[in-house]
Design a protein around this motif. Structure first.
Motif, PDB file in Angstrom:
ATOM      1  N   UNK A  50       0.817  -1.027   0.139  1.00  0.00           N
ATOM      2  CA  UNK A  50       0.007  -0.129   0.005  1.00  0.00           C
ATOM      3  C   UNK A  50       0.914   1.272  -0.003  1.00  0.00           C
ATOM      4  N   UNK A  51       2.093   0.905   0.287  1.00  0.00           N
ATOM      5  CA  UNK A  51       3.038   2.292   0.027  1.00  0.00           C
ATOM      6  C   UNK A  51       2.867   3.115   1.222  1.00  0.00           C
ATOM      7  N   UNK A  52       2.566   2.230   2.561  1.00  0.00           N
ATOM      8  CA  UNK A  52       2.509   3.216   3.612  1.00  0.00           C
ATOM      9  C   UNK A  52       3.687   2.852   4.456  1.00  0.00           C
ATOM     10  N   UNK A  53       3.862   4.061   5.429  1.00  0.00           N
ATOM     11  CA  UNK A  53       4.709   3.934   6.641  1.00  0.00           C
ATOM     12  C   UNK A  53       4.278   2.882   7.472  1.00  0.00           C
ATOM     13  N   UNK A  54       5.241   2.395   8.163  1.00  0.00           N
ATOM     14  CA  UNK A  54       5.052   1.321   9.310  1.00  0.00           C
ATOM     15  C   UNK A  54       5.938   1.329  10.516  1.00  0.00           C
ATOM     16  N   UNK A  55       5.542   0.831  11.582  1.00  0.00           N
ATOM     17  CA  UNK A  55       6.507   0.739  12.687  1.00  0.00           C
ATOM     18  C   UNK A  55       6.278  -0.804  13.182  1.00  0.00           C
ATOM     19  N   UNK A  56       7.120  -1.739  13.116  1.00  0.00           N
ATOM     20  CA  UNK A  56       6.869  -3.082  13.490  1.00  0.00           C
ATOM     21  C   UNK A  56       8.012  -3.562  14.138  1.00  0.00           C
ATOM     22  N   UNK A  57       7.859  -4.395  15.253  1.00  0.00           N
ATOM     23  CA  UNK A  57       8.827  -5.210  16.064  1.00  0.00           C
ATOM     24  C   UNK A  57       8.624  -6.213  15.571  1.00  0.00           C
ATOM     25  N   UNK A  58      10.019  -6.931  14.803  1.00  0.00           N
ATOM     26  CA  UNK A  58      10.000  -8.393  14.214  1.00  0.00           C
ATOM     27  C   UNK A  58      10.986  -9.252  14.734  1.00  0.00           C
TER      28      UNK A  58
END
Length: 145
Positions: free
Chosen positions: A101-109
């Motif tokens: 979606x070409x969106x910013x994200x913040x994830x812990x992986x």
């Protein structure tokens, strides 16, 4: 005095990384928001840039401290190379969806080091557009969490 040499090397590598990123941005005519790249590099955040096909085109030199890989080993590969069987498929899907979606994200992986050890990685990812408003690259600022 070894600590002094290590710090000098870190500063040198940050300078090289900053200049390399600046060149990539100029070549592709990025229209980017202001990111304080020097601060991110000096805070030991790893920076990874992928092209539109999600192939890694840049990895900061401090990636080796985080996961044992050198930039040369990851260039041309997908960031999924850091994932393994214990990586959450839910989180991976959320990241993939944000990228689609070409969106910013913040994830812990949960990622894997070169030697097979696991580590948690906090990823802040952002799409990058060129001056014409076309999607160009994705940039991720990562740190061990």
């Amino acid at each position: 005095w070894d600590f002094h040499c290590v710090r000098i090397n870190d500063l040198k590598n940050s300078f090289i990384d900053f200049n390399t990123l600046e060149q990539i941005a100029l070549i592709h005519k990025w229209d980017t928001p202001y990111w304080d790249i020097n601060t991110k590099l000096s805070n030991e955040e790893v920076i990874i840039v992928t092209d539109a096909q999600l192939s890694i085109v840049f990895a900061s030199r401090n990636i080796t401290k985080m996961n044992g890989y050198t930039p040369e080993e990851v260039i041309g590969k997908s960031p999924s190379m850091f994932q393994g069987k214990k990586t959450s498929s839910v989180v991976s899907k959320q990241i993939r969806r944000a990228i689609q979606l070409k969106k910013s994200f913040e994830k812990k992986v949960l990622n894997y080091k070169k030697n097979g050890d696991i580590y948690f990685c906090l990823i802040n990812g952002y799409p990058i557009y060129n001056e014409k408003g076309e999607f160009s690259h994705f940039i991720a600022f990562e740190k061990a969490a």
